[in-house]
Write a protein that holds these residues in place. Structure first.
Motif, mmCIF file in Angstrom:
data_model
loop_
_atom_site.group_PDB
_atom_site.id
_atom_site.type_symbol
_atom_site.label_atom_id
_atom_site.label_comp_id
_atom_site.label_asym_id
_atom_site.label_seq_id
_atom_site.Cartn_x
_atom_site.Cartn_y
_atom_site.Cartn_z
ATOM 1 N N UNK A 81 -34.656 9.913 10.043
ATOM 2 C CA UNK A 81 -33.374 10.383 10.569
ATOM 3 C C UNK A 81 -32.191 9.788 9.800
ATOM 4 N N UNK A 82 -32.050 10.124 8.527
ATOM 5 C CA UNK A 82 -30.859 9.672 7.801
ATOM 6 C C UNK A 82 -29.642 10.438 8.297
ATOM 7 N N UNK A 83 -28.462 9.953 7.941
ATOM 8 C CA UNK A 83 -27.235 10.644 8.361
ATOM 9 C C UNK A 83 -26.734 10.123 9.691
ATOM 10 N N UNK A 84 -25.544 10.588 10.059
ATOM 11 C CA UNK A 84 -24.948 10.179 11.324
ATOM 12 C C UNK A 84 -24.228 8.850 11.265
ATOM 13 N N UNK A 85 -24.130 8.255 10.058
ATOM 14 C CA UNK A 85 -23.385 7.013 9.886
ATOM 15 C C UNK A 85 -22.165 7.279 9.006
ATOM 16 N N UNK A 86 -21.101 6.537 9.250
ATOM 17 C CA UNK A 86 -19.844 6.804 8.535
ATOM 18 C C UNK A 86 -19.217 5.512 8.038
ATOM 19 N N UNK A 87 -18.222 5.668 7.179
ATOM 20 C CA UNK A 87 -17.411 4.561 6.683
ATOM 21 C C UNK A 87 -15.946 4.933 6.891
ATOM 22 N N UNK A 88 -15.116 3.932 7.173
ATOM 23 C CA UNK A 88 -13.704 4.200 7.454
ATOM 24 C C UNK A 88 -12.816 3.266 6.643
ATOM 25 N N UNK A 89 -11.686 3.814 6.168
ATOM 26 C CA UNK A 89 -10.743 2.997 5.415
ATOM 27 C C UNK A 89 -9.394 3.689 5.345
ATOM 28 N N UNK A 90 -8.355 2.885 5.117
ATOM 29 C CA UNK A 90 -7.006 3.403 4.937
ATOM 30 C C UNK A 90 -6.702 3.581 3.449
ATOM 31 N N UNK A 91 -5.839 4.531 3.150
ATOM 32 C CA UNK A 91 -5.292 4.704 1.816
ATOM 33 C C UNK A 91 -3.814 5.052 1.930
ATOM 34 N N UNK A 92 -3.056 4.818 0.876
ATOM 35 C CA UNK A 92 -1.613 5.104 0.863
ATOM 36 C C UNK A 92 -1.339 6.266 -0.074
ATOM 37 N N UNK A 93 -0.451 7.174 0.338
ATOM 38 C CA UNK A 93 -0.086 8.301 -0.518
ATOM 39 C C UNK A 93 1.369 8.686 -0.244
ATOM 40 N N UNK A 94 1.934 9.493 -1.127
ATOM 41 C CA UNK A 94 3.305 9.970 -0.963
ATOM 42 C C UNK A 94 3.290 11.465 -0.659
ATOM 43 N N UNK A 95 4.283 11.890 0.097
ATOM 44 C CA UNK A 95 4.434 13.298 0.452
ATOM 45 C C UNK A 95 5.919 13.597 0.628
ATOM 46 N N UNK A 96 6.231 14.872 0.652
ATOM 47 C CA UNK A 96 7.614 15.303 0.903
ATOM 48 C C UNK A 96 7.649 15.925 2.297
ATOM 49 N N UNK A 97 8.325 15.243 3.211
ATOM 50 C CA UNK A 97 8.408 15.724 4.592
ATOM 51 C C UNK A 97 9.868 15.996 4.928
ATOM 52 N N UNK A 98 10.162 17.230 5.295
ATOM 53 C CA UNK A 98 11.536 17.597 5.619
ATOM 54 C C UNK A 98 12.476 17.398 4.454
ATOM 55 N N UNK A 99 11.983 17.590 3.227
ATOM 56 C CA UNK A 99 12.797 17.449 2.035
ATOM 57 C C UNK A 99 12.978 16.019 1.558
ATOM 58 N N UNK A 100 12.329 15.058 2.206
ATOM 59 C CA UNK A 100 12.490 13.653 1.843
ATOM 60 C C UNK A 100 11.165 13.078 1.338
ATOM 61 N N UNK A 101 11.215 12.309 0.259
ATOM 62 C CA UNK A 101 10.020 11.655 -0.269
ATOM 63 C C UNK A 101 9.694 10.437 0.602
ATOM 64 N N UNK A 102 8.484 10.416 1.167
ATOM 65 C CA UNK A 102 8.092 9.324 2.064
ATOM 66 C C UNK A 102 6.697 8.822 1.688
ATOM 67 N N UNK A 103 6.398 7.626 2.135
ATOM 68 C CA UNK A 103 5.055 7.057 1.955
ATOM 69 C C UNK A 103 4.334 7.077 3.291
ATOM 70 N N UNK A 104 3.099 7.544 3.286
ATOM 71 C CA UNK A 104 2.315 7.632 4.507
ATOM 72 C C UNK A 104 0.920 7.048 4.262
ATOM 73 N N UNK A 105 0.216 6.786 5.351
ATOM 74 C CA UNK A 105 -1.155 6.281 5.293
ATOM 75 C C UNK A 105 -2.126 7.394 5.663
ATOM 76 N N UNK A 106 -3.287 7.384 5.031
ATOM 77 C CA UNK A 106 -4.357 8.289 5.442
ATOM 78 C C UNK A 106 -5.556 7.442 5.870
#
Length: 321
Positions: A132-157
């Motif tokens: 029964x392989x599968x069903x296990x996961x890994x989790x982590x944060x990353x940082x990226x930039x996006x344009x929200x409402x016309x403004x350049x911002x930094x967000x986490x994923x």
């Protein structure tokens, strides 16, 4: 029967012989059985049952065995809460009302008791690792930039990745604090339609208060309550050993390069989340680089091994004066 050893033990001995290529003496020493017993199972080539088939004992159950086994397996392997698992009486009532079962409740009780015992043996640790392989996961944060409402911002994923299928799901959040972390995991579980059995984490401050010299971790109360609520087993990497969850770290880089170039544009966080979600779903349509199968197909296989979502969602919040 093949002797007095449980089927899981027989399976493990065969695994050590065929997969690990161990000698009979090594197997006997590792499993604590005598040499003759180890050889009997290690080199066995005929695994047919010597006893009469189940059909002879439960003739009236023959047409319903597959359905009953499905209910029991869903209860056992998806770890449903004890109070929401099928009892023999509930199974009998469902067979009568849904399938017109004409047998007695005693027959159903006897069959259910026998199958539950067999399923507990099949669910033992060596069996799960092999079959029964599968069903296990890994989790982590990353940082990226996006344009929200016309403004350049930094967000986490916050990314939840599944090494078996290479599937990954993303939750966009403004910070990496405890509330954003737990809310992100909750949202990711709902995107997946279930909860991984085990999740690998870094020693992130949103979950870990401290790591002792003996390697034992003191976890935040909030994270412990969250893990109990969703019934997953948290596993933490050794300090400075991020490679232990290398799959999600690679996935963070992959997501930035492929899903955030050019910079994603959105009117608000909700729209940004939808943009990233669409990218992640589209990515499932490519072939797995090692298995040569569509990732979507592997994910469908893996999804059935997830734990069921609880009836009540966990609410992550902080009260401040």
């Amino acid at each position: 029967m093949k002797g007095m050893l449980a089927m899981a033990q027989q399976h493990y001995i065969k695994y050590l012989r065929d997969v690990k290529d161990q000698s009979i003496s090594q197997i006997a020493e590792q499993t604590g059985v005598n040499w003759r017993t180890a050889k009997k199972y290690a080199d066995c080539s005929d695994w047919n049952k010597a006893e009469r088939p189940l059909r002879g004992k439960f003739p009236i159950m023959e047409a319903y065995r597959e359905q009953v086994d499905t209910w029991l397996i869903e209860d056992q392997f998806r770890l449903r809460p004890k109070k929401q698992r099928h009892t023999a009486k509930r199974i009998y009532d469902r067979l009568v009302s849904e399938f017109g079962f004409a047998g007695s409740d005693r027959t159903v009780r006897y069959y259910v008791a026998k199958r539950k015992l067999e399923l507990q043996i099949e669910k033992s640790e060596p069996y799960i690792r092999l079959e029964h392989p599968g069903g296990e996961a890994q989790a982590d944060f990353g940082t990226f930039q996006a344009i929200i409402g016309g403004e350049l911002v930094e967000r986490k994923m916050l990314i939840l990745s599944y090494p078996y299928s290479n599937a990954a799901f993303v939750f966009v959040t403004p910070k990496e604090n405890t509330e954003c972390f737990l809310e992100g995991l909750r949202q990711l579980f709902e995107m997946c339609g279930g909860v991984p059995n085990r999740i690998w984490f870094d020693n992130l401050s949103a979950a870990v208060v401290s790591v002792g010299t003996d390697g034992k971790r003191k976890l935040t109360d909030e994270f412990q309550r969250f893990a109990l609520h969703y019934r997953f087993q948290p596993v933490f990497c050794n300090p400075a050993q991020g490679n232990e969850k290398g799959h999600v770290e690679n996935k963070v880089g992959y997501a930035r390069r492929n899903w955030c170039v050019p910079l994603p544009v959105a009117n608000d966080m909700e729209q940004l989340q939808n943009v990233i979600n669409q990218q992640a779903l589209e990515d499932l349509k490519r072939l797995h680089n090692a298995k040569g199968v569509l990732q979507q197909e592997l994910w469908e296989q893996e999804k059935i091994k997830l734990l069921e979502l609880p009836l009540v969602s966990y609410e992550a919040f902080r009260l401040e004066f």
